[in-house]
Design a protein around this motif. Structure first.
Motif, short mmCIF file in Angstrom:
data_model
loop_
_atom_site.label_atom_id
_atom_site.label_comp_id
_atom_site.label_asym_id
_atom_site.label_seq_id
_atom_site.Cartn_x
_atom_site.Cartn_y
_atom_site.Cartn_z
N GLN A 3 0.82 -1.20 0.00
CA GLN A 3 0.00 0.00 0.00
C GLN A 3 0.85 1.25 0.00
N ARG A 4 0.29 2.27 -0.55
CA ARG A 4 0.98 3.54 -0.47
C ARG A 4 -0.02 4.57 0.01
N VAL A 5 0.52 5.62 0.56
CA VAL A 5 -0.36 6.69 1.02
C VAL A 5 -0.52 7.66 -0.15
N GLU A 6 -1.74 7.98 -0.45
CA GLU A 6 -1.96 8.82 -1.62
C GLU A 6 -1.55 10.25 -1.34
N PHE C 314 -17.14 3.03 -5.80
CA PHE C 314 -17.52 1.67 -5.41
C PHE C 314 -16.33 0.93 -4.81
N GLY C 315 -15.15 1.23 -5.34
CA GLY C 315 -13.95 0.56 -4.83
C GLY C 315 -13.61 0.98 -3.41
N ASP C 321 -21.01 -7.55 3.58
CA ASP C 321 -21.22 -8.97 3.31
C ASP C 321 -19.99 -9.66 2.72
N ILE C 322 -19.07 -8.88 2.17
CA ILE C 322 -17.90 -9.49 1.55
C ILE C 322 -16.67 -8.89 2.22
N GLU C 323 -15.66 -9.72 2.45
CA GLU C 323 -14.44 -9.19 3.01
C GLU C 323 -13.53 -8.74 1.88
N LYS C 324 -13.23 -7.44 1.85
CA LYS C 324 -12.31 -6.93 0.84
C LYS C 324 -10.94 -6.84 1.48
N GLU C 325 -9.93 -7.34 0.80
CA GLU C 325 -8.59 -7.26 1.40
C GLU C 325 -8.13 -5.80 1.42
#
Lengths: 319, 354, 380
Positions: A3-6, C314-315, C321-325
């Motif tokens: 991850q990066r910080v935006e 949306f991202g 209900d879903i686990e997003k990493e």
């Protein structure tokens, strides 16, 4: 580490705050002041009166308040002077030596007003500054200590609130004699409780704000939070009140003078001048109008300035 | 840089064995009560109590993120503030790294304050409006005597501000010159200024927009990995909790009604309140629209007048006479998954007939 | 699944055409809304979604004619019942606000008068404008009587109701107004009907209560009743559930869905929560920096978002209900609207921007039936 910080490319308010910090804060305040014509006229009046007061000894002869004897020939006819001298002509405003006319003692009214200003302003400033100092100290202690100390301070202010100012002034004058210092103290005694109440309520409100709790969570001590954060944040409304009160004290003090508490019959205090002129109001209304106008302008100037400071410090405008 | 964080395997350790694993729990609250008295009458007698936290035990393990979820009035923020020692518990004990800090004060408490920091919901209100960012960031260092000189503190502040994704130009500005997300970054930087081990996040993103929220959540996850932090994440947003947490505790009216692994809570909730809460969350997927599903009636009762027996019974669709009579037991339904309910309800069929 | 109402030209409730609004501030001119086109139909639930600063609330205020003093409408039309609200006089605008447009806000406590009962606040709308509402009050009472007559079996009550009916019908024919007392009675009956409609328990009791005696959810219901009682053509609901708990929010959303079928109004639901839109709305318009970037049927847009901003939005949303990493938000933050980016206002943050984007503004075009998008990637 994926991850990066935006980076944050835009800051909504940076356009006019590019070289940000304290300087731009002041600039922004001046902008707000300029935008408001009332503030501008208020500061002109207030600063003008302070300047005149400071330079009064240079502008006019500092001894011109004294009784002129023998009275000048073109002075206004007054029964007491009449008793000595016949044929004194009335002296309305507009004459070259007496732009605002002369009073019952043959004194130049303009000079008297100019000499009266420093007396009024000095008294007013000393009352407000002492009340401010006492108020902030006691108010901060009460608000921050809470409990019994708070209760005690509140009850003491209640007692002083209940004092009738006029009666107190009467008593003090009766005991200690007519003296400007005594009168100043009399006004101060009824004036300071307001500042305690105001400071206390401001600090109580400020104490509950999340940043105070954040500092506590951070490990900051009580005194650090109080002196470095809470008091500086809650002092603005008290400053506004003090500015407004300078006008208020001048009004109160001149009322006392008007009612006859003046130490010497010749004191060039503005209220005293009005009081002197009131007996001749039908024949020589300017004797009341000009000193009265001076009181109104000075008080108005400080009131407008105080209102303006409040507007400028208003957090809603600040955000 | 330490990168091992997820201690999910610990989820199998039950609370009964935790006594022996004291050092694994970084923060622990044991049977904590916080009642706020309501004074009234002539002599200021206590006429009632707001039972904000009413007997809560919770332990947070090193390196994990514990989620604390509940509606307003559930006492989640009060519990958080009690754990941070911002307010004193009425009863119960708080441990930090195995040390009882409930009665500490002054200098000895300050030592622990350095190790536990907090991020508040409203970043604007939690920053002194008259302080520049630099002064806000260096102040905790001054308080705890971390930096030896002004220069060192300034360097540390510059490093910090870059850690949270802002740049050094921002140091001279005042909080009101920033957007909400940036302010929260500053508040996070301030919390990190003293190298804490435990950070309490009290609704850190609920005043932010969705995309800013996502940025902050990513930042928090990244910082946790980088500095090996332990989080207690308080939120009312179940989606955010799901995204952030390893374990979740669900609070209702001052008590934790269900606690367990994130997966267990979200996939097979056992308490009817947890189930109702989960089914009330709007799902950003219109094909999964809950057309005719009944919703939980009413609102949270007042914490002054708590219902007898099970406190959820007044809104519970499964409530029986027993619920009003008896206080529900805390049952370990699966290893590490505790529920405070008389019954073991199967919600898989309930989804249609609730 | 809801079938979207027939979108014919006939039942258009409100049309906003090329609306542009600026705010004059110390820092400069804020170009808050830059050419918004919007159409809402009766009995439709439109979701207006966007982040803060996207202009969704300003759009609502512009429609309702409640813009603050430093705002200026540069151009555009707000067509309601064929009339352009922006060109009307103050008096006409006030009338439109009274009768055709209703607003419900996030925090009901600030918009309810704390020292007046709920009932007084609702009936005040009518009793203060008896002349305007005379027919409406009488008609609504007549409808109520019809309904009651259908259910009533007690002959005594039936005759009583019939008697009232004839009286009212005479008054309806009569050109002179109704007395204040009569107006008050009718308004109260109407208010209670609407309090019932929003499912407040014991509406007669709530009628006499003060706002502080109600809980947050109940207050919001009362606000909705107050808005609907005027039978508006458009109901603007600005973040109405933001201050509420999840379970109470679910109750209010359920109510809104039910009301959509019961009243004729078009409902515009302004929110930042995509979950709420997915849960309740028929159509959705996504706003970014003063523009509508994507608009269309809810299911279509959520399944197949086209605009890079919508995709980013949306991202960024964590799912229950879903686990997003990982969440994948759009980097950066909302642009400064005093100096907005040229061309497409999203291009500085857009991962797919190309040379055309900064040069001109993409129009909102129909990519396929029921799905409009303002992006050069999809033509235009």
């Amino acid at each position: 580490m994926t991850q990066r910080v935006e980076e944050v490319p835009f800051e909504p308010r940076s356009v006019y705050r590019r070289r940000s910090g304290r300087i731009s804060e002041i600039k922004y305040s001046l902008y707000l002041a300029r935008k408001n014509p009332l503030v501008l006229s208020g500061s002109v009046l207030a600063i003008g009166s302070i300047l005149i007061a400071a330079l009064s000894g240079i502008i006019v002869d500092p001894r011109s308040w004294a009784f002129q004897y023998p009275p000048r020939y073109y002075c206004w006819n007054n029964p007491w002077i009449n008793w000595h001298l016949q044929n004194i002509k009335p002296c309305p405003p507009g004459t070259p030596f007496y732009p605002l006319g002369a009073d019952a003692f043959g004194r130049n009214l303009l000079n008297m007003i100019i000499l009266g200003l420093p007396i009024d302003l000095q008294i007013s400033f000393s009352i407000v500054i002492s009340a401010f100092a006492i108020g902030v100290a006691l108010g901060a202690v009460a608000a921050y200590a809470g409990g019994l100390i708070d209760e005690a301070v509140l009850r003491i202010t209640d007692v002083f609130f209940a004092f009738p100012g006029l009666v107190l002034a009467l008593v003090l004058v009766a005991v200690f004699g007519r003296n400007l210092t005594i009168l100043t103290l009399a006004v101060l005694v009824v004036w300071w409780p307001l500042y305690v109440r105001l400071t206390r309520s401001q600090i109580l409100a400020e104490k509950e704000k999340p940043y105070a709790e954040a500092l506590k969570a951070m490990g900051a001590g009580r005194l650090r939070i109080l002196f470095l954060h809470i008091i500086p944040n809650s002092i603005y409304p008290v400053i506004v009140q003090a500015t407004l009160d300078i006008g208020g004290v001048i009004l109160t003090f001149s009322s006392l003078m008007f009612l006859g508490f003046a130490p010497s019959p010749l004191t060039p205090e503005l209220g005293k001048l009005v009081s002197d002129g009131i007996s001749f109001v039908s024949q020589a209304p300017w004797l009341v109008i000009f000193p009265g106008l001076a009181i109104v302008l000075v008080a108005l100037g400080f009131n407008l300035l105080g209102d303006g400071i409040r507007d400028i410090l208003d957090p809603r405008l600040r955000r | 840089m330490l990168s091992i964080r997820r201690l999910n395997f610990l989820g199998t350790i039950t609370d009964s064995t935790l006594g022996e694993l004291e050092s694994i729990n970084l923060v622990e609250a044991r049977n904590v009560f916080k009642w706020f008295p309501i004074k009234g009458g002539l002599f200021g007698r206590t006429i009632a109590n707001v039972r904000a936290v009413d007997g809560v035990s919770i332990s947070i393990r090193k390196g994990e993120t514990m989620g604390l979820v509940g509606e307003s009035g559930s006492g989640k923020t009060t519990l958080g503030r009690t754990i941070m020692r911002l307010i004193d518990p009425t009863k119960g004990e708080i441990f930090f790294d195995g040390v009882n800090i409930t009665r500490l004060s002054g200098r000895s408490l300050k030592r622990y304050r350095r190790r536990m920091q907090m991020v508040f919901q409203d970043p604007y209100a939690s920053l002194d409006p008259r302080q520049t960012v630099r002064s806000a960031l260096t102040e905790p260092m001054k308080i705890h005597h971390i930096a030896s000189s002004k220069k060192e503190a300034d360097e540390a502040a510059a490093k910090l501000i870059e850690t949270v994704g802002l740049n050094q130009d921002h140091l001279e500005r005042f909080p009101h010159e920033f957007s909400g997300g940036q302010r929260q970054r500053i508040a996070i930087a301030r919390a990190l200024a003293v190298n804490p081990e435990f950070v309490l996040l009290d609704e850190p993103t609920s005043s932010l927009d969705v995309s800013v929220q996502a940025q902050i959540l990513n930042l928090l996850k990244q910082l946790q990995r980088r500095f090996n932090l332990t989080y207690l994440f308080i939120s009312h947003n179940l989606s955010v909790i799901r995204h952030m947490c390893d374990r979740v505790a669900v609070m209702y009216l001052g008590r934790i009604v269900e606690i367990g692994n994130m997966k267990a809570i979200y996939e097979s909730p056992k308490h009817p309140y947890t189930f109702a809460l989960l089914s009330a969350v709007p799902n950003p997927d219109p094909t999964k629209r809950k057309e005719h599903e009944p919703v939980l009636e009413g609102e949270v009762p007042s914490p002054i007048d708590i219902p007898s027996g099970c406190r959820f019974r007044t809104r519970c669709p499964y409530n029986t006479e027993k619920c009003a009579r008896e206080f529900p037991p805390l049952v370990e339904i699966e290893p590490g998954h505790w529920v405070e309910c008389h019954y073991d309800i199967d919600f898989s069929s309930a989804r249609r007939s609730f | 699944m809801n079938s979207t109402p027939q979108l014919t030209k006939k039942n258009v409730a409100l049309e906003v055409r090329n609306l542009r609004v600026v705010f004059h501030t110390y820092a400069g001119v804020v170009k808050a809304i830059d050419g918004v086109n919007l159409t809402v139909h009766s009995k439709e639930l439109l979701g207006l979604v966007g982040e803060s600063g996207s202009g969704k609330s300003v759009t609502a205020l512009a429609i309702a004619g409640l813009l603050p003093e430093n705002a200026e409408v540069l151009e555009g039309e707000v067509l309601l019942r064929g009339k352009d609200l922006l060109k009307q006089s103050k008096k006409e605008l006030r009338m439109a606000r009274l009768t055709d447009i209703a607003l419900v806000f996030q925090d009901p406590m600030t918009y309810l008068n704390p020292v007046m009962t709920i009932g007084t606040q609702i009936t005040e709308i009518f009793t203060g404008n008896l002349k305007i509402y005379k027919d409406e009050l009488i008609q609504s009472r007549l409808d109520q009587i019809e309904n009651e007559l259908r259910q009533e079996t007690d002959p005594k009550k039936i005759s009583k109701l019939n008697e009232e009916k004839t009286k009212l019908e005479i008054k309806k024919q009569n050109s002179s107004g109704i007395s204040k007392k009569e107006g008050k009675r009718l308004a109260k009956l109407l208010a209670i009907e609407y309090l019932k409609l929003v499912k407040l328990p014991e509406p007669e009791r709530v009628f006499k209560m003060y706002p502080f005696e109600l809980s947050g959810g109940m207050r919001q219901r009362a606000m909705i009743a107050m808005a609907l009682v005027r039978r508006p053509a458009v109901l603007l609901a600005d973040e109405i559930t933001t201050a509420l708990d999840v379970t109470v929010q679910a109750q209010i959303l359920k109510l809104i869905k039910e009301l959509r079928d019961k009243v004729d109004a078009a409902i515009i639901l302004i929110t930042h929560d995509l979950g709420i839109v997915a849960e309740t709305c028929d159509r959705v318009a996504v706003m970014y920096a003063g523009n509508i970037v994507e608009e269309g049927d809810v299911i279509e847009i959520f399944k197949n978002p086209l605009h890079p901003y919508t995709v980013g939005l949306f991202g960024a949303v964590p799912r229950p209900d879903i686990e997003k990493e990982n969440l994948e938000p759009v980097p950066g933050s909302v642009p400064d609207l005093i100096n907005p980016p040229s061309g497409c206002r999203f291009h500085p943050r857009c991962p797919k921007a190309f040379e055309r984007c900064p040069k001109s503004k993409p129009p909102l075009i129909e990519y396929k039936p029921g799905h409009k998008v303002a992006c050069f990637l999809y033509g235009g």
